[in-house]
Scaffold this active site. Structure first.
Site, PDB file in Angstrom:
ATOM      1  N   ARG A 135      13.422  -3.578   5.797  1.00  0.00           N
ATOM      2  CA  ARG A 135      13.939  -3.215   4.472  1.00  0.00           C
ATOM      3  C   ARG A 135      15.451  -3.105   4.387  1.00  0.00           C
ATOM      4  O   ARG A 135      16.006  -2.792   3.365  1.00  0.00           O
ATOM      5  CB  ARG A 135      13.242  -1.980   3.928  1.00  0.00           C
TER       6      ARG A 135
ATOM      7  N   ALA B  12       3.341   1.708   2.779  1.00  0.00           N
ATOM      8  CA  ALA B  12       4.573   0.953   2.545  1.00  0.00           C
ATOM      9  C   ALA B  12       5.494   1.737   1.611  1.00  0.00           C
ATOM     10  O   ALA B  12       6.714   1.737   1.778  1.00  0.00           O
ATOM     11  CB  ALA B  12       4.254  -0.416   1.965  1.00  0.00           C
TER      12      ALA B  12
ATOM     13  N   CYS C 292       0.819  -1.209   0.000  1.00  0.00           N
ATOM     14  CA  CYS C 292       0.000   0.000   0.000  1.00  0.00           C
ATOM     15  C   CYS C 292       0.864   1.274   0.000  1.00  0.00           C
ATOM     16  O   CYS C 292       2.077   1.216   0.090  1.00  0.00           O
ATOM     17  CB  CYS C 292      -0.884  -0.010   1.239  1.00  0.00           C
TER      18      CYS C 292
ATOM     19  N   HIS D  56       4.990   6.463  -2.860  1.00  0.00           N
ATOM     20  CA  HIS D  56       6.253   7.085  -3.287  1.00  0.00           C
ATOM     21  C   HIS D  56       5.981   8.537  -3.678  1.00  0.00           C
ATOM     22  O   HIS D  56       6.679   9.454  -3.279  1.00  0.00           O
ATOM     23  CB  HIS D  56       6.847   6.390  -4.519  1.00  0.00           C
TER      24      HIS D  56
HETATM   25  S1  SF4 Z   1      10.476   0.061  -7.270  1.00  0.00           S
HETATM   26 FE1  SF4 Z   1      12.277   0.909  -6.375  1.00  0.00          FE
HETATM   27  S2  SF4 Z   1      11.820   0.977  -4.226  1.00  0.00           S
HETATM   28 FE2  SF4 Z   1      10.410  -0.359  -5.132  1.00  0.00          FE
HETATM   29  S3  SF4 Z   1      11.199  -2.411  -4.946  1.00  0.00           S
HETATM   30 FE3  SF4 Z   1      11.823  -1.608  -6.858  1.00  0.00          FE
HETATM   31  S4  SF4 Z   1      13.806  -0.735  -6.488  1.00  0.00           S
HETATM   32 FE4  SF4 Z   1      12.785  -0.944  -4.601  1.00  0.00          FE
END
Ligand code: SF4
Ligand code: SF4
Lengths: 478, 509
Positions: free
Chosen positions: A94, A63, A60, A193
């Site tokens: 992580r 996260a 989500c 993000h």
């Molecule tokens: S998108 Fe970026 S942050 Fe997400 S798992 Fe992949 S490398 Fe990691």
């Protein structure tokens, strides 16, 4: 070696879709495809809501914000704001390595939560948040700031975390960042993000006053989370070519580094998916160009070093060549050692939004080929970027369900699967070698030349482990 | 060059190399960190009484709690029924977390689906998601039963599972007679032990409500949320089989969290059959092995006419004695010679090793009943439990621990800390040090900060492998636990004696 033709792969997709009820079958059909050489995308739809009940692998927004973008900033306290669970399950999972003294000037491996109770849900949590910030200021005087990572209930009960944050920032004299990353927003980690990037923009960069002596060689590493030390084994190369790294986002990162970043001459973006937003912002606002690079495997590392150098003068260009030459003997020795053991083996990858495309050439460097790949939460621009790395006929899957993954592995019979903890044991039970490609399966770093050696060792260790010859009881064989 | 093909160094060694040490020094310039002396001063202060007082004055923030949220317990409980798939209604991120969390502990796959509710469901409710989700899960994973629980999101917006499941069935999502028990599991109430309780009650309610009970002579056992369920339930069954008792374990997770690697993935394995679950209404009695995990379930069962008994994790001599005697009294089956001999072997082991355990000071944390079991065991072996902490313990739990401590001369210096977290425990360990710490993997941060050796017992154990396969229940489990504790004590004795110029570095102990 996988002997499936494109037609076989198409039949496989059709067979897998057969199991779904009609409505879901139609939806899922748009996310599965066979790559056609020369096409500008992968032929799948992406960044769309997951279908209920299918066992999506996705997480989500919370996260994506707390777990990925904000969590690694080491000198800030990140409050998992809401009930206890979300923070508990993501606590220390992580592997964002960071230097410092835990609980004093580094807070990465701590689970700080408002542990909501029924009364907080009923009456609101703003008063509690106010008090939490005071308590944290008392107990952790050396922290540089606080972020408030909203869990699902926050957005549903009408709390005003922005008002609390603004007021408390003044009172405690530190940066306080409210993040609206409730898990129900968006369709995956991805919106988290984005939301996290926006809060860095609004609550850190736009407020920062920095007094900093820059140089023409200043760069920032963006979108490297220092999993198992990745950012360090990257930084070492960038420094060796003559550049100065003024900030790491966000692995082993600090608030001060974030604030300095608008002084960089070039932003080096590793995880495009999770940090393109802030890079674009700095480009628009501060005129800082950004460049995507890939530090997995010697082929891509060398290309990336040269691409980075092309933005600078000859000393840096020479620096890049010097670095490539320096590591070449080690790389050659690694390839001589592992490639013969892995030549012709196949791999199927299913990870976040970046790594499948970023690691394909690293697998190629050790003689392995990807026969299937997919992303949990990539967008269309990621799939476009992926075409560059693909071979004709590769199976593509977006937001795959566990059911689909299982069927695909049964049919493609890859020699290795790279995905996450939820998938790991499913495939190992089936006798298929597996590596977790989020946490590096507790190994790493995998970035840079030093990391490539570990990557090669680990893939060999998985694929060629003697355990796979023990799977069948001898009285059942033959 | 730090790396080489002959000896590939990963993160454990690589960053100790001078090139990386220099890199970290260069990086620190940009961090604008605090001076080293200031960091050292504050680090010392965090271990003072002054800090302890400030830390215990906290009213709002929780730091490093040793508890999880309700749905985790519900998913665990549901996994113990035959071919049962957990369906967690709400936002999907939580479900990804429960699955990862259980998989990291058991090193096994964990299956659960989500109704993947997003912003629009927050406005309109999650009925459409539940209906579509049930249909998909039923078609793809062919479960024998779907057990529904809820995440915070569904609870905050007030979705009604009873009504939603009924409407979903009416729309044909799953057949009318397909078993879909459910439990509301709000994460802002209680912890994972509460969720376990709610789900067990939900399942039993589904099968028992409105049914006529014909009392039989079998007994039911509910063992509670337990990271050792694989080893413990097998041990439990072995003991009950030795007694010749007829029993049903309600939620048997011993197979589903311990499937073989033989080329075939089993999404479901073992578990309490739905038939046995239905028939369990007719049992003469239900025994709960963890009081906190059945706070609602057990009184409800009593209302159905069964005798009920509850225990605090049957671990060690006395607690196992009590459990077996209760089983014997309820079923009329004698405790066989074989078990009595096992008891004698555990007592024998304690006697052999008592000298190394006597007077050693311990801190421990964990789920409430496990913490009580461990406290009793420490008292039995002559060790002194000093700080006993359960983040999800309540005042009744603290009172119970208090009574147990008061009953033993070894319990004099002990105190129960209900509702406190591991940051509190850090202050306790820093100001009133002990010799050893018992708890889950989260304890490793305390081991590092307070220099107290950690003996890993509890849930989750992420950083050591396979311990969940060996029981800690019963006399046999007592021996396993004793060995684990002794190994740490004797390793420490050797380590200290090496540091002490080899004096006391004895070959025989
Ligand atoms: S998108 Fe970026 S942050 Fe997400 S798992 Fe992949 S490398 Fe990691
Ligand atoms: S949102 Fe609620 S149910 Fe989900 S993990 Fe967090 S605390 Fe648990």
């Amino acid at each position: 070696m996988n002997a499936m033709t494109k037609e076989d792969t198409r039949t496989l997709i059709a067979d897998v879709l057969e199991a779904y009820p009609e409505k879901s079958r139609k939806k899922r059909a748009k996310h599965l495809s066979v790559y056609e050489e020369g096409k500008s995308d992968c032929g799948v739809k992406s960044n769309i809501k997951s279908i209920p009940g299918v066992m999506t692998v996705r997480g989500c927004s919370y996260a994506g914000s707390k777990g990925v973008v904000w969590g690694p900033i080491k000198d800030m306290l990140h409050i998992s704001h809401g009930p206890v669970g979300c923070g508990q399950y993501s606590w220390s999972q992580r592997r964002n390595y960071a230097t410092g003294t835990t609980g004093v000037d580094n807070f990465v491996t701590m689970q700080v939560t408002s542990d909501f109770q029924e009364k907080d849900v009923v009456f609101g949590g703003d008063k509690k948040l106010d008090k939490i910030i005071d308590e944290l200021a008392t107990l952790f005087p050396l922290s540089r700031g606080i972020s408030v990572q909203s869990e699902c209930p926050i957005g549903l009960i009408g709390d005003d975390i922005e008002a609390v944050s603004r007021r408390k920032a003044k009172e405690v004299g530190k940066t306080v960042v409210p993040v609206r990353c409730e898990g129900f927003r968006g369709v995956s980690q991805s919106l988290g993000h984005h939301i996290a990037n926006d809060t860095v923009r609004d609550w850190v960069l736009e407020k920062a006053k920095v007094d900093f002596k820059d140089t023409p060689y200043d760069v920032a590493i963006i979108g490297d989370y220092n999993i198992g030390g990745d950012a360090w084994s990257s930084r070492i190369l960038i420094e060796e070519m003559g550049l100065r790294v003024i900030a790491q986002w966000s692995g082993d990162g600090s608030l001060a580094e974030m604030e300095k970043t608008p002084k960089a001459k070039l932003n080096l973006l590793h995880c495009y998916r999770s940090m393109n937003y802030i890079s674009r912002y700095m480009e628009e606002k501060h005129g800082i160009p950004w460049l995507e690079y890939n530090f997995f495997g010697p082929t891509q590392i060398a290309a990336s070093l040269r691409k980075i150098a092309s933005h600078f003068d000859d000393t840096i260009k020479e620096g890049a060549e010097r670095v490539i030459a320096k590591y070449q003997p080690m790389v050659d020795a690694i390839i001589a050692k592992y490639r013969p053991r892995l030549e012709g083996k196949t791999v199927m990858l299913y990870v976040g939004g970046l790594r499948p495309r970023h690691t394909v050439d690293a697998y190629g460097d050790i003689g392995m080929q990807a026969v299937g790949m997919g992303y949990e939460f990539a967008h269309n621009d990621d799939y476009q970027r992926t075409t560059h790395y693909l071979k004709d006929g590769t199976l593509i899957f977006d937001d795959a369900s566990e059911y689909e993954l299982e069927k695909f592995v049964q049919a493609l019979k890859p020699d290795l699967v790279g995905s996450g903890i939820k998938e790991k044991y499913v495939f190992q039970k089936m006798g298929v070698p597996f590596r977790q490609m989020h946490s590096w399966d507790y190994s790493g770093p995998y970035h840079g030349y030093d990391g490539f050696a570990i990557f090669a060792r680990d893939m060999d260790m998985a694929v060629n482990s003697p355990v796979w010859s023990l799977i069948k009881a001898p009285w059942k064989q033959g | 060059m730090p790396q080489s093909a002959d000896l590939v160094k990963d993160h454990t060694r690589l960053f100790q190399e001078p090139e990386y040490q220099a890199l970290l020094a260069r990086k620190s310039e940009f961090e604008c960190g605090h001076p080293a002396e200031e960091v050292a001063r504050v680090a010392e202060w965090t271990k003072s009484w002054d800090y302890r007082e400030k830390n215990f004055a906290r009213e709002a923030v929780v730091i490093n709690p040793a508890k999880a949220c309700q749905p985790l317990g519900a998913v665990f409980a549901a996994a113990g029924f035959e071919k049962t798939l957990s369906f967690v209604h709400g936002s999907q991120g939580c479900v990804a977390y429960y699955r990862s969390h259980l998989s990291r502990h058991f090193k096994e796959p964990t299956s659960a689906v989500s109704s993947s509710m997003t912003e629009d469901a927050a406005v309109f409710g999650g009925l459409a998601n539940l209906t579509e989700g049930l249909a998909n899960a039923y078609a793809l994973y062919k479960p024998g039963m779907i057990a529904v629980s809820t995440t915070c999101m569904a609870e905050v917006i007030g979705d009604d599972l009873f009504a939603f499941i009924k409407q979903s069935k009416d729309k044909g999502a799953v057949p009318q007679d397909f078993d879909v028990p459910f439990a509301h599991t709000p994460a802002f109430v209680g912890s994972h032990t509460t969720g376990y309780d709610n789900m067990i009650k939900g399942v039993l309610h589904h099968f028992w409500e409105g049914k006529q009970r014909t009392a039989g002579d079998s007994i039911n056992i509910i063992s509670g949320f337990d990271g050792y369920s694989v080893g413990n339930l097998r041990e439990l069954k072995r003991m009950l089989d030795l007694m010749g008792v007829s029993y049903t374990i309600l939620s048997d997770t011993s197979d589903v969290f311990d499937t073989p690697t033989d080329g075939h993935y089993r999404m479901y394995d073992g578990g309490t059959t739905l038939e046995a679950t239905r028939a369990a209404l007719n049992a003469s009695a239900t025994l709960s092995l963890q009081t906190a995990c059945t706070a609602k379930t057990l009184p409800w069962i009593a209302e159905k006419g069964q005798a009920t008994r509850s225990f605090n994790y049957p671990l060690g001599v006395g607690a196992t004695d009590e459990f077996l005697m209760a089983v014997s009294a309820l079923t009329g089956k004698a405790i066989p010679e074989a078990l009595e001999k096992e008891r004698g072997r555990l007592v024998d082991a304690i006697a052999d090793s008592a000298a190394y355990l006597h007077g050693k000071r311990f801190a421990l944390f964990g789920d409430p009943d496990q913490a009580i079991g461990l406290t009793r065991f420490l008292l039995e072996v002559g060790a002194e439990p000093v700080h006993i902490l359960a983040t999800n313990g309540d005042k009744h739990w603290a009172a119970r621990v208090g009574t147990i401590l008061a009953d033993s001369p070894y319990g004099k210096g002990g105190k129960a800390w209900a509702g406190k977290d591991l940051w509190h425990l850090r202050s306790l360990l820093a100001t009133e040090p002990v010799d050893f710490l018992i708890g889950s993997s989260y304890g490793k941060y305390l081991e590092r900060d307070c220099k107290v050796p950690l003996i890993r017992v509890g849930f989750p154990i992420f950083d050591r492998h396979h311990h969940h396969r060996s029981p800690v229940f019963g006399y046999q489990g007592g021996i396993n636990l004793l060995v684990k504790i002794l190994d740490k004590i004797l390793d420490e004795a050797d380590r200290e004696s090496i540091a002490n110029d080899g004096i006391s570095f004895d070959l025989t102990r």
